[in-house]
Design a protein around this motif. Structure first.
Motif, PDB file in Angstrom:
ATOM      1  N   LEU A 344       0.843  -1.194   0.000  1.00 53.66           N
ATOM      2  CA  LEU A 344       0.000   0.000   0.000  1.00 53.66           C
ATOM      3  C   LEU A 344       0.876   1.241   0.000  1.00 53.66           C
ATOM      4  O   LEU A 344       1.909   1.291   0.659  1.00 53.66           O
ATOM      5  N   ARG A 345       0.427   2.252  -0.710  1.00 53.11           N
ATOM      6  CA  ARG A 345       1.106   3.546  -0.686  1.00 53.11           C
ATOM      7  C   ARG A 345       0.044   4.621  -0.833  1.00 53.11           C
ATOM      8  O   ARG A 345      -0.780   4.580  -1.750  1.00 53.11           O
ATOM      9  N   TRP A 346       0.037   5.579   0.096  1.00 50.93           N
ATOM     10  CA  TRP A 346      -0.953   6.650  -0.021  1.00 50.93           C
ATOM     11  C   TRP A 346      -0.259   7.981  -0.202  1.00 50.93           C
ATOM     12  O   TRP A 346       0.841   8.213   0.277  1.00 50.93           O
ATOM     13  N   VAL A 347      -0.944   8.859  -0.942  1.00 53.43           N
ATOM     14  CA  VAL A 347      -0.426  10.188  -1.237  1.00 53.43           C
ATOM     15  C   VAL A 347      -1.340  11.201  -0.559  1.00 53.43           C
ATOM     16  O   VAL A 347      -2.567  11.069  -0.609  1.00 53.43           O
ATOM     17  N   ALA A 348      -0.732  12.187   0.106  1.00 51.52           N
ATOM     18  CA  ALA A 348      -1.481  13.113   0.957  1.00 51.52           C
ATOM     19  C   ALA A 348      -2.668  13.721   0.234  1.00 51.52           C
ATOM     20  O   ALA A 348      -3.786  13.686   0.716  1.00 51.52           O
ATOM     21  N   ASP A 349      -2.451  14.284  -0.911  1.00 50.97           N
ATOM     22  CA  ASP A 349      -3.585  14.815  -1.664  1.00 50.97           C
ATOM     23  C   ASP A 349      -3.182  14.969  -3.112  1.00 50.97           C
ATOM     24  O   ASP A 349      -2.019  14.995  -3.470  1.00 50.97           O
ATOM     25  N   GLU A 350      -4.200  15.059  -3.935  1.00 49.34           N
ATOM     26  CA  GLU A 350      -4.004  15.173  -5.378  1.00 49.34           C
ATOM     27  C   GLU A 350      -4.699  16.433  -5.844  1.00 49.34           C
ATOM     28  O   GLU A 350      -5.864  16.669  -5.532  1.00 49.34           O
ATOM     29  N   GLU A 351      -3.976  17.272  -6.551  1.00 45.54           N
ATOM     30  CA  GLU A 351      -4.538  18.532  -7.018  1.00 45.54           C
ATOM     31  C   GLU A 351      -5.670  18.254  -8.001  1.00 45.54           C
ATOM     32  O   GLU A 351      -5.521  17.506  -8.962  1.00 45.54           O
ATOM     33  N   ARG A 352      -6.842  18.857  -7.740  1.00 41.14           N
ATOM     34  CA  ARG A 352      -7.963  18.673  -8.647  1.00 41.14           C
ATOM     35  C   ARG A 352      -7.715  19.438  -9.945  1.00 41.14           C
ATOM     36  O   ARG A 352      -7.093  20.492  -9.951  1.00 41.14           O
ATOM     37  N   SER A 353      -8.239  18.903 -11.016  1.00 42.49           N
ATOM     38  CA  SER A 353      -8.079  19.558 -12.302  1.00 42.49           C
ATOM     39  C   SER A 353      -8.842  20.873 -12.317  1.00 42.49           C
ATOM     40  O   SER A 353      -9.779  21.079 -11.533  1.00 42.49           O
ATOM     41  N   ALA A 354      -8.444  21.758 -13.231  1.00 44.05           N
ATOM     42  CA  ALA A 354      -9.060  23.084 -13.277  1.00 44.05           C
ATOM     43  C   ALA A 354     -10.551  23.004 -13.575  1.00 44.05           C
ATOM     44  O   ALA A 354     -11.343  23.794 -13.048  1.00 44.05           O
ATOM     45  N   ASP A 355     -10.978  22.038 -14.405  1.00 46.21           N
ATOM     46  CA  ASP A 355     -12.402  21.955 -14.735  1.00 46.21           C
ATOM     47  C   ASP A 355     -13.208  21.257 -13.649  1.00 46.21           C
ATOM     48  O   ASP A 355     -14.428  21.401 -13.594  1.00 46.21           O
ATOM     49  N   ALA A 356     -12.547  20.500 -12.758  1.00 47.24           N
ATOM     50  CA  ALA A 356     -13.284  19.804 -11.699  1.00 47.24           C
ATOM     51  C   ALA A 356     -13.776  20.771 -10.639  1.00 47.24           C
ATOM     52  O   ALA A 356     -14.846  20.563 -10.053  1.00 47.24           O
ATOM     53  N   ARG A 357     -13.025  21.828 -10.352  1.00 50.30           N
ATOM     54  CA  ARG A 357     -13.407  22.758  -9.284  1.00 50.30           C
ATOM     55  C   ARG A 357     -14.731  23.455  -9.579  1.00 50.30           C
ATOM     56  O   ARG A 357     -15.618  23.471  -8.723  1.00 50.30           O
ATOM     57  N   PRO A 358     -14.937  24.045 -10.782  1.00 47.86           N
ATOM     58  CA  PRO A 358     -16.248  24.655 -11.036  1.00 47.86           C
ATOM     59  C   PRO A 358     -17.379  23.645 -11.079  1.00 47.86           C
ATOM     60  O   PRO A 358     -18.510  23.953 -10.690  1.00 47.86           O
ATOM     61  N   ARG A 359     -17.095  22.418 -11.534  1.00 48.87           N
ATOM     62  CA  ARG A 359     -18.145  21.399 -11.550  1.00 48.87           C
ATOM     63  C   ARG A 359     -18.548  21.030 -10.126  1.00 48.87           C
ATOM     64  O   ARG A 359     -19.733  20.857  -9.826  1.00 48.87           O
ATOM     65  N   LEU A 360     -17.568  20.918  -9.244  1.00 52.02           N
ATOM     66  CA  LEU A 360     -17.870  20.639  -7.841  1.00 52.02           C
ATOM     67  C   LEU A 360     -18.698  21.764  -7.239  1.00 52.02           C
ATOM     68  O   LEU A 360     -19.652  21.523  -6.489  1.00 52.02           O
ATOM     69  N   HIS A 361     -18.331  22.997  -7.544  1.00 51.99           N
ATOM     70  CA  HIS A 361     -19.083  24.128  -7.011  1.00 51.99           C
ATOM     71  C   HIS A 361     -20.528  24.098  -7.501  1.00 51.99           C
ATOM     72  O   HIS A 361     -21.470  24.347  -6.728  1.00 51.99           O
ATOM     73  N   THR A 362     -20.734  23.774  -8.773  1.00 51.69           N
ATOM     74  CA  THR A 362     -22.090  23.721  -9.329  1.00 51.69           C
ATOM     75  C   THR A 362     -22.926  22.661  -8.623  1.00 51.69           C
ATOM     76  O   THR A 362     -24.088  22.888  -8.258  1.00 51.69           O
ATOM     77  N   VAL A 363     -22.335  21.484  -8.412  1.00 50.84           N
ATOM     78  CA  VAL A 363     -23.066  20.401  -7.747  1.00 50.84           C
ATOM     79  C   VAL A 363     -23.413  20.793  -6.320  1.00 50.84           C
ATOM     80  O   VAL A 363     -24.551  20.602  -5.854  1.00 50.84           O
ATOM     81  N   ARG A 364     -22.457  21.365  -5.572  1.00 53.08           N
ATOM     82  CA  ARG A 364     -22.700  21.741  -4.184  1.00 53.08           C
ATOM     83  C   ARG A 364     -23.781  22.815  -4.092  1.00 53.08           C
ATOM     84  O   ARG A 364     -24.617  22.793  -3.185  1.00 53.08           O
ATOM     85  N   ALA A 365     -23.739  23.784  -5.003  1.00 55.35           N
ATOM     86  CA  ALA A 365     -24.733  24.855  -4.972  1.00 55.35           C
ATOM     87  C   ALA A 365     -26.135  24.309  -5.218  1.00 55.35           C
ATOM     88  O   ALA A 365     -27.102  24.688  -4.538  1.00 55.35           O
TER      89      ALA A 365
END
Length: 832
Positions: A344-365
């Motif tokens: 097993l190997r885990w990575v602290a975090d992965e940068e979200r793609s530029a288009d994923a951030r507005p899509r996430l915001h739309t879904v949350r709103a």
């Protein structure tokens, strides 16, 4: 004469009709996925643009849907009854042959194979007849356009809840069948191998397909599986019917009770039969389900929501496939990995793609608006049906959120060179999975190859009885849950076994509209790290606070030192700070919590982080909830960690490109800036600190005190001069005063190593004086006597120098005061 003809003639002598049609395909127990590939919400891997307001669904439409569901139930019951009849068809002949000299099956075997099947047939025959009679009484003719409203009214009067409740009260008959099922299948298999007559019968049992007179051929095992499949489908059918029955309908209470009884029966069956379904591994252990949940599987850059099952010896990844008409729900096999030798190997975090951030915001709103819409609906059928549609859309959007939001990556590497990558939204959840898998892999399990078909088909029953945690949008409202702003100030930690760079991750649960997690920057390499960092979380339905202590390593993988969960009690939390000490493994973390309840606003677009450089120091400190800005503290800690012995520290400049990179990082992402600080040249770090003070719009030492400080320098008596300068120090604004004191103490520690670094107090004062002390600008409210340029430089250097010479400077207060309730002055240690 072939074996088949012999069997037909034999059974024909007992008046048992057996027909053969070579063109009819055999129906297997585990059907293949339909070629049409109907996608379920779990397979939606992109964001669907749902309308902001759900399409209105009135009581008429809801009742019409209810009638459609009921007609579908009748059709399903008729199919099931025909299958039971086909299963029972040879029973009399086989029972009669048991008394002959050449029996096909013995009397005991006949009883085992058909155990409880006649009783199940009678139960469903009675239920189906009653349901058909009531439906036909209300639906004798198809309504014309003018009769639509009358039919809807008739639908509201159709009462069938008592029929379902009576049927479910007798569902215990399935218990005996399920207990006997494996033995019955074993008898069928054994006899099919030993007797060709029975083998022919077992492979070609026929059933009518209703009015079209078509025939379907089954295997004996397939027909025996039908009741096993039907008992789980009963719960699904009740769930669908209840969803189309308005709350005010006379059937609603009875259907709720029937669904409760059905689920309870399934849960009991699952527990009692768990041991029988387990597989014995080579070292004597039983294969058991240890954990399951939804994860995001990444393959060739594409994200797919999957249901992951952790068994004692393997990881099974499945895809849920919703049922098509007349077919059972299924889990489709995706992949599995044996736990033996799994890395097993885990990575602290992965940068979200530029288009994923507005899509996430739309879904949350949209989720935010939909969640509040049912609260605004009027009571009655229209409000109930519209609320049901809103909940359905919430469930779909939740699936999108679960697919798009994960950013913590867990990599699985098998000794067979097979690798898979899973994504999690929560570091806490990832660590629980990692711990569970790691514990099993360290036991050096020798895997028994699984029967993947059986294992995957069992997942439907596991899902029905265990209810995986896909319930964010349909969570029960709890008056004790938190809705508003939660402030968490992380102070310090102790208990580390060795010095480390440590950060604390904070997560809260809730309905998932916001990124409900934050983390401190990594501390300086220390055995007793201090942060004094405050994080602010907008929470909705929060009940638990989860903390993780993570140590930053030089390698690709960080280490989780400990984790804990703290229950958020809305009655004890208030707008005043409460201090707590939580036990995270061997590490004790001290923090303060403050909660301000208020209605939430719709999630705004993700605003960029407020810059740090060229911004008034009071604004930066207020945003960070501290008295000494993080950029000052982080640079000072890093210089003291590895720059005290650097010759010419603060005098020799660093690389200009590296300085610009660090400045940009502090303006955008504090944690990234601290990470880069660890690797930067120490002279670049010292230059960033000087640059921060040089670019302040107003100097750290207030300009209105410049002339007063200049006059104190003329005082000849050392003690009198010191008293006057300390008195002026108390007139600084709080942030300026504590930051100035923090820097002065740091420079004194640097000067203590002047024999190595060659930086005396006077050298340091010469470097920092022009940045910390500036004269007032003429024409901007300054009406005092003018100061010459040469005098300005002398005052700047001498003010800092005289303060550095003071041996009893007050200590700096790093974080803002967090008052606690009088009865809470003592820390509370919560051991988790």
């Amino acid at each position: 004469m072939d074996a088949y003809q012999e069997a037909v003639r034999y059974l024909g002598s007992w008046h048992v009709p057996v027909e053969f049609d070579a063109d009819v395909l055999e129906e297997h127990v585990f059907q293949e996925e339909a070629a049409s590939g109907c996608l379920s919400p779990l397979q939606a891997e992109g964001v669907v643009d749902f309308p902001d307001v759900p399409t209105p669904c009135g009581p008429e439409e809801m009742l019409e849907r209810r009638l459609v569901v009921l007609k579908g139930i009748v059709d399903g019951e008729e199919v099931y009854l025909r299958e039971l009849e086909a299963l029972l068809m040879p029973m009399k002949a086989l029972r009669a042959s048991a008394g002959t000299s050449q029996p096909v099956l013995s009397s005991r075997q006949v009883q085992t194979v058909f155990y409880q099947v006649p009783e199940l047939r009678d139960l469903h025959q009675s239920f189906c007849s009653g349901l058909k009679a009531r439906l036909s009484a209300h639906c004798q003719t198809d309504p014309g356009p003018g009769e639509q409203r009358q039919m809807s009214h008739a639908g509201s009067e159709l009462m069938v809840g008592d029929l379902f409740l009576r049927m479910v009260n007798q569902i215990g008959l399935y218990g005996g069948f399920i207990e006997n099922y494996e033995e019955a299948v074993a008898v069928v298999g054994k006899c099919a191998q030993s007797d060709p007559r029975f083998r022919t019968l077992a492979e070609s049992m026929m059933s009518n397909n209703g009015e079209d007179k078509a025939r379907t051929k089954y295997t004996f095992e397939a027909l025996l599986y039908k009741p096993l499949d039907r008992v789980t489908k009963t719960t699904l059918v009740l769930h669908d019917l209840l969803r189309t029955t308005p709350v005010g309908h006379g059937d609603h209470v009875a259907l709720q009770e029937a669904l409760r009884l059905s689920r309870g029966f399934l849960s009991g069956i699952n527990e009692s039969s768990r041991g029988k379904r387990e597989v014995t591994l080579s070292h004597g252990m039983k294969r058991q389900l240890m954990r399951d949940g939804f994860v995001v599987d990444v393959s060739e850059g594409e994200r797919s929501l999957r249901h992951l099952f952790l068994y004692t010896d393997l990881l099974l990844c499945t895809r849920f496939k919703h049922s098509t008409r007349g077919k059972p729900d299924q889990y489709r096999f995706c992949w599995y990995l044996p736990l033996a030798g799994l890395k097993l190997r885990w990575v602290a975090d992965e940068e979200r793609s530029a288009d994923a951030r507005p899509r996430l915001h739309t879904v949350r709103a949209k989720m935010f608006l939909l969640r509040r819409q049912p609260q605004q609906q009027a009571k009655g059928y229209r409000g109930v049906t519209s609320g049901a549609r809103s909940r359905k859309k919430l469930e779909q959007m939740e699936l999108m959120l679960l697919t798009l939001s994960p950013s913590y990556r867990l990599e699985l590497h098998s000794p067979s060179c097979k690798s898979h990558t899973l994504l999690f939204s929560s570091l806490y959840e990832l660590e629980e999975w990692r711990e569970a898998v790691h514990k099993l892999t360290t036991e050096n399990i020798e895997t028994v190859p699984p029967d993947l078909l059986t294992l995957t088909s069992a997942c439907v029953k596991l899902r029905m009885t265990q209810q995986p945690p896909l319930q964010i949008s349909i969570a029960v409202e709890d008056k004790d849950s938190l809705c508003g702003t939660l402030n968490v100030a992380i102070h310090s930690a102790c208990g580390l076994q060795r010095p480390a760079c440590v950060r604390v991750c904070v997560e809260v649960d809730g309905h998932g509209f916001y990124d409900q997690q934050a983390q401190t920057h990594s501390s300086v390499h220390s055995i007793n790290p201090h942060w004094h960092q405050e994080v602010t979380l907008q929470v909705d339905g929060a009940q638990n606070l989860r903390l993780l202590c993570v140590s930053q390593s030089d390698g690709p993988e960080d280490a989780v030192l400990g984790k804990a969960t703290f229950t958020l009690d809305s009655k004890s939390l208030n707008k005043r700070w409460r201090r707590r000490t939580l036990q995270l493994g061997q590490v004790e973390v001290t923090l303060s919590i403050k909660y301000s309840p208020h209605p939430l606003e719709a999630p705004g677009s993700t605003a960029p982080r407020q810059p740090v450089f060229c911004v008034p120091i009071e604004a930066v400190a207020q945003t960070e909830g501290v008295l000494v800005p993080h950029v000052v503290r982080c640079c000072v800690e890093e210089v003291e960690r590895r720059g005290l012995d650097e010759v010419g520290i603060y005098r020799i400049s660093g690389n200009a490109t590296e300085i610009a990179m660090l400045k940009a990082a502090f303006n955008s992402n504090l944690r990234e800036a601290v990470t880069r600080l660890r690797c930067a040249e120490v002279n670049a770090v010292s230059c960033v600190l000087k640059l921060y003070f040089r670019e302040l719009p107003e100097p750290l030492v207030p300009t209105e005190l410049f002339l007063s400080l200049a006059r104190t320098l003329d005082i000849q008596d050392v003690n009198s001069r010191l008293v006057s300068m300390l008195s002026l120090l108390h007139s600084y604004p709080d942030t300026n005063r504590h930051t100035f004191l923090f820097v002065m103490h740091h420079l004194q520690r640097v000067a203590e190593r002047q024999d190595v670094n060659k930086m005396s107090l006077l050298n340091l004062a010469t470097v920092f004086g022009p940045s910390l002390v500036r004269p007032p600008v003429a024409g901007q409210g300054h009406d005092g006597p003018a100061v010459t340029m040469s005098r300005e430089v002398v005052v700047q250097v001498q003010v800092v120098y005289r303060y550095l010479q003071c041996n009893n400077l007050p200590e700096a207060q790093i974080s803002a005061s967090r008052d606690t309730d009088a009865e809470e002055n003592d820390d509370e240690t919560t051991h988790m």
